[in-house]
Design a protein around this motif. Structure first.
Motif, PDB file in Angstrom:
ATOM      1  N   SER A 658       0.812  -1.219   0.000  1.00  0.00           N
ATOM      2  CA  SER A 658       0.000   0.000   0.000  1.00  0.00           C
ATOM      3  C   SER A 658       0.842   1.264   0.000  1.00  0.00           C
ATOM      4  O   SER A 658       0.491   2.261  -0.645  1.00  0.00           O
ATOM      5  CB  SER A 658      -0.933   0.012   1.216  1.00  0.00           C
ATOM      6  N   SER A 659       1.948   1.264   0.699  1.00  0.00           N
ATOM      7  CA  SER A 659       2.786   2.463   0.764  1.00  0.00           C
ATOM      8  C   SER A 659       3.367   2.786  -0.607  1.00  0.00           C
ATOM      9  O   SER A 659       3.441   3.962  -1.004  1.00  0.00           O
ATOM     10  CB  SER A 659       3.899   2.289   1.800  1.00  0.00           C
ATOM     11  N   GLN A 660       3.787   1.769  -1.366  1.00  0.00           N
ATOM     12  CA  GLN A 660       4.303   2.006  -2.709  1.00  0.00           C
ATOM     13  C   GLN A 660       3.193   2.476  -3.648  1.00  0.00           C
ATOM     14  O   GLN A 660       3.396   3.372  -4.477  1.00  0.00           O
ATOM     15  CB  GLN A 660       4.950   0.720  -3.253  1.00  0.00           C
ATOM     16  N   LEU A 661       2.008   1.883  -3.518  1.00  0.00           N
ATOM     17  CA  LEU A 661       0.890   2.289  -4.359  1.00  0.00           C
ATOM     18  C   LEU A 661       0.484   3.733  -4.062  1.00  0.00           C
ATOM     19  O   LEU A 661       0.166   4.503  -4.973  1.00  0.00           O
ATOM     20  CB  LEU A 661      -0.292   1.338  -4.142  1.00  0.00           C
ATOM     21  N   ALA A 662       0.512   4.112  -2.802  1.00  0.00           N
ATOM     22  CA  ALA A 662       0.091   5.467  -2.417  1.00  0.00           C
ATOM     23  C   ALA A 662       1.006   6.541  -2.984  1.00  0.00           C
ATOM     24  O   ALA A 662       0.596   7.699  -3.123  1.00  0.00           O
ATOM     25  CB  ALA A 662       0.044   5.574  -0.892  1.00  0.00           C
ATOM     26  N   ARG A 663       2.249   6.165  -3.315  1.00  0.00           N
ATOM     27  CA  ARG A 663       3.196   7.156  -3.841  1.00  0.00           C
ATOM     28  C   ARG A 663       2.951   7.471  -5.311  1.00  0.00           C
ATOM     29  O   ARG A 663       3.543   8.393  -5.864  1.00  0.00           O
ATOM     30  CB  ARG A 663       4.640   6.664  -3.639  1.00  0.00           C
ATOM     31  N   ILE A 664       2.088   6.715  -5.966  1.00  0.00           N
ATOM     32  CA  ILE A 664       1.788   6.952  -7.380  1.00  0.00           C
ATOM     33  C   ILE A 664       0.758   8.071  -7.485  1.00  0.00           C
ATOM     34  O   ILE A 664      -0.291   8.027  -6.831  1.00  0.00           O
ATOM     35  CB  ILE A 664       1.268   5.664  -8.052  1.00  0.00           C
ATOM     36  N   SER A 665       1.062   9.066  -8.298  1.00  0.00           N
ATOM     37  CA  SER A 665       0.156  10.190  -8.479  1.00  0.00           C
ATOM     38  C   SER A 665      -1.175   9.716  -9.041  1.00  0.00           C
ATOM     39  O   SER A 665      -1.225   8.938  -9.982  1.00  0.00           O
ATOM     40  CB  SER A 665       0.772  11.225  -9.426  1.00  0.00           C
ATOM     41  N   GLY A 666      -2.256  10.201  -8.431  1.00  0.00           N
ATOM     42  CA  GLY A 666      -3.583   9.786  -8.853  1.00  0.00           C
ATOM     43  C   GLY A 666      -4.191   8.742  -7.951  1.00  0.00           C
ATOM     44  O   GLY A 666      -5.360   8.386  -8.099  1.00  0.00           O
ATOM     45  N   VAL A 667      -3.410   8.240  -6.993  1.00  0.00           N
ATOM     46  CA  VAL A 667      -3.918   7.274  -6.015  1.00  0.00           C
ATOM     47  C   VAL A 667      -3.980   7.990  -4.668  1.00  0.00           C
ATOM     48  O   VAL A 667      -3.021   7.989  -3.897  1.00  0.00           O
ATOM     49  CB  VAL A 667      -3.025   6.020  -5.916  1.00  0.00           C
ATOM     50  N   GLY A 668      -5.090   8.641  -4.397  1.00  0.00           N
ATOM     51  CA  GLY A 668      -5.273   9.328  -3.128  1.00  0.00           C
ATOM     52  C   GLY A 668      -5.716   8.370  -2.044  1.00  0.00           C
ATOM     53  O   GLY A 668      -5.875   7.160  -2.269  1.00  0.00           O
TER      54      GLY A 668
END
Length: 703
Positions: A658-668
């Protein structure tokens, strides 16, 4: 409810207003300062304290939406039987009740639109009016009636007011007189007559006035800066010699003077009631400090009455992003960039319905309708029909289609632009804009169509009428997503009373805002107040922009609006914002070639659009299939789940937690909670549990 509990949660100024239970009260309420909260708590506190019963209160406002909101809040505060109505609804109820007693005979028929009667009145005067002319004449009759001008006095009245009649003043007076006569003959009432007759009934029949005044002893009037002389006449009839009246309004939001509204009743309230209590609400709960700073700056340069009654707002919300000031080479580039920025906001979790594009005149919407459609963003047009659905445009398109085969053949030396203007001239495209608001709006729509012909001719030298009609038909056929989930496109006037998380104020050039026909100091100050209303619609994101030319390659002769003076940064920073590139503390670099990344989509991917992609194509396809199924299940457009750019970024980075996914722009945070488990399962090569995110939870939102 215990009286003191009603006051819980009010700020000091709101509490002061709520505790002023007797006598005249004037609440000067700046934008976003909680005026509805203050007045509804005051009513509920008066009821809970035994000062007045619910049935003795009449709260008057201007729109059914505002009246409904007031009733809803009062129900929650334990005062469900308070009457909250529009001026017209309250007057019609009283007039209908007492009509048999006062007049007798059949009750008049209420007409909601004057168009049919105006048509017949014009014919009786041997005048032929088109649809636009009818609307303008109807609007002029409304102005005359609310300002208490009679047909015999019309010519002198508009000369004194410096007002231009939509048709010859003498003809206007004749049509007005014929309209009134037809209404009398056919027992018809328009909304203005409802107010006028109710006031006359109260003033001329003491026993009826006694009954009404015994019923209503406690008055609240919202948006008091928008009251016109006819409404004030009725209000005075309701009050009689009493003074239990609370008025609330903001002189800085007076934007309907053209329709007869005047802020003089609000600003002169203390003179009319020397013993009145005056409370100023200045704490802004709607907008971020950055937006509030712009709003205060707009009024800091005001003059005349606007300056004398300026309300300095104090922001109460946490800091937000700085407003942006962006200059573009031309209007289409401005629209395209605004659409891209809207997509970026949606990617970041801002719902589409919480975004608005606001402009001065309705004809400006065309570029934004097209740009948003091209970007796949749904939208709704408030306060008017979509550009190609407007009657004058539909007629024009029909005319141009009919000329497709013969126009250039009949006149081989005639250019496309000349041919189009020639065909649009009989429909209302005159060399100069006409008088009358409705006529001007029609003219602006046709002028935008003529400009489109110029754009086509510039892009394709030698283009024929057939080429132009093909372009038109392609635009007409553009599909638009459902309105309920869309970005709002609205004129500044129709945006009054609304608010959004993000607001784009566009087309801010001299001649547009202030509008070209605003010439007197009073008219220019009303344009400034209109700009202020637009700024204060934004809660967090505010973008202000303008184009130097109307079309690509055109002469860049336009100047930014004078209202931006003292607000926007110095010109060097503006140079960095050309083509929509805002200044940033740091520049992102391509992870492949090291070049500076300027576009939002490139920054999201962390590589240039032209650099080779290193994503997992199978994973990207699985992500797209999952998004398609999820969007169908939730009944939302696919981009609401994730945009293509976000899916490509996921496929390139293949996040493992989840932490890596959250760093992607557009994933708030919201999208991470809603879709994170499914996306991570796909990245791990598994099928998401349950297939999709919860459809009920996700439906109807773009977060």
């Amino acid at each position: 409810m215990e009286p003191d509990r009603v006051l819980e949660g009010l700020d000091p100024e709101q509490t002061q207003a709520a505790r002023a239970l007797r006598g005249p009260l004037c609440i000067l309420a700046g934008a976003g300062t909680g005026k509805t909260r203050a007045v509804t708590h005051r009513i509920a506190y008066a009821v809970a304290s035994g000062v007045v019963t619910e049935q003795q209160v009449l709260a008057v406002t201007f729109t059914t939406r505002a009246a409904g909101e007031m009733r809803g809040r009062l129900r929650g505060l334990g005062a469900p039987r308070v009457q909250a109505r529009t001026f017209h609804a309250a007057a019609l109820r009283q007039l209908s009740y007492f009509w048999p007693q006062v007049v007798g005979g059949p009750t008049p028929t209420l007409i909601e639109s004057k168009a049919q009667v105006v048509t017949q009145a014009a014919r009786a005067c041997a005048l032929q009016l088109d649809r636009t002319g009818l609307r303008d004449v109807a609007s002029e009759i409304e102005w005359a009636k609310v300002t208490q001008v009679r047909p015999a006095d019309y010519e002198a009245a508009i000369a004194k007011a410096g007002r231009a009649a939509p048709i010859a003043a003498r003809d206007m007076a004749r049509v007005f007189d014929a309209y009134e006569e037809l209404c009398r003959e056919r027992n018809l009432l328009d909304f203005e007559s409802v107010l006028e007759l109710t006031a006359a009934m109260l003033n001329e029949h003491p026993t009826i006035a006694e009954q009404v005044r015994a019923q209503y002893r406690y008055f609240v009037v919202d948006e008091f800066q928008d009251v016109n002389p006819l409404q004030k006449l009725l209000l005075d009839a309701w009050l009689g010699d009493r003074d239990d009246i609370c008025v609330v309004g903001d002189p800085n939001q007076t934007i309907y003077s053209f329709a007869g509204a005047t802020p003089a009743y609000l600003t002169g309230f203390s003179a009319a009631y020397p013993h009145a209590t005056v409370v100023r609400l200045v704490r802004d709960y709607r907008s971020s400090p950055q937006v509030v700073g712009v709003a205060n700056g707009v009024l800091r340069h005001a003059r005349g009455e606007t300056a004398r009654h300026r309300i300095e707002l104090l922001a109460q919300r946490p800091d937000g992003p700085d407003p942006s000031y962006t200059e573009y080479d031309d209007e289409p580039t401005e629209a395209t960039s605004v659409a891209r920025r809207i997509v970026a906001l949606i990617d970041a979790g801002v719902p589409a319905r919480e975004i608005a594009v606001l402009f001065r005149v309705n004809s400006q919407s065309a570029n934004y309708e097209q740009a948003l459609a091209d970007a796949g963003v749904p939208f709704t047009v408030r306060g008017g029909t979509r550009f190609f659905d407007r009657p004058e445009i539909r007629h024009a398109v029909h005319t141009l289609r009919g000329a497709r085969q013969g126009s250039n053949a009949d006149h081989p030396d005639e250019s496309l632009v000349t041919a189009v203007r020639h065909l649009l001239a009989p429909l209302g495209l005159t060399p100069e804009p006409p008088e009358g608001r409705q006529a001007r709006e029609k003219w602006e729509s046709l002028a935008a169509l003529a400009q489109l012909a110029e754009d086509v001719a510039a892009a394709r030298p030698g283009a024929t009428m057939g080429d132009f009609v093909a372009e038109l038909e392609a635009r007409v056929a553009t599909e638009h997503a459902p309105e309920f989930e869309g970005v709002t496109l609205a004129s500044l006037h129709s945006a009054k009373g609304l608010e959004w998380d993000a607001v784009f104020l566009v087309g801010l050039t001299e001649g547009m805002l202030p509008i070209v026909y605003a010439e007197t100091p009073e008219q220019l100050e009303e344009e400034r107040r209109l700009f202020y209303v637009g700024v204060t619609r934004a809660r967090e994101h505010l973008a202000l922009s303008w184009g130097l030319a109307r079309s690509p390659g055109g002469r860049k002769s336009r100047k930014p609006s004078r209202f931006l003076d003292g607000l926007r940064p110095a010109s060097p920073s503006l140079a960095n914002q050309r083509e929509g590139r805002r200044t940033r503390p740091t520049a992102a670099q391509c992870r492949i070639c090291g070049a500076t990344l300027l576009e939002a989509a490139e920054r999201k991917l962390r590589r240039c659009a032209d650099c080779p992609a290193d994503y997992d194509e199978d994973l990207l396809e699985r992500l797209r299939e999952w998004r398609r199924d999820t969007a169908a299940e939730q009944q939302v457009p696919p981009y609401v789940v994730f945009t293509d750019a976000t899916l490509r970024a996921v496929a390139e980075h293949v996040p493992q937690d989840s932490s890596q996914l959250a760093r992607i722009s557009g994933v708030g945070a919201v999208k991470l909670q809603r879709y994170g488990e499914a996306v991570l399962a796909l990245c791990a090569g598994d099928r998401p549990a349950g297939g999709n995110a919860d459809a009920t939870q996700g439906r109807g939102t773009t977060q």
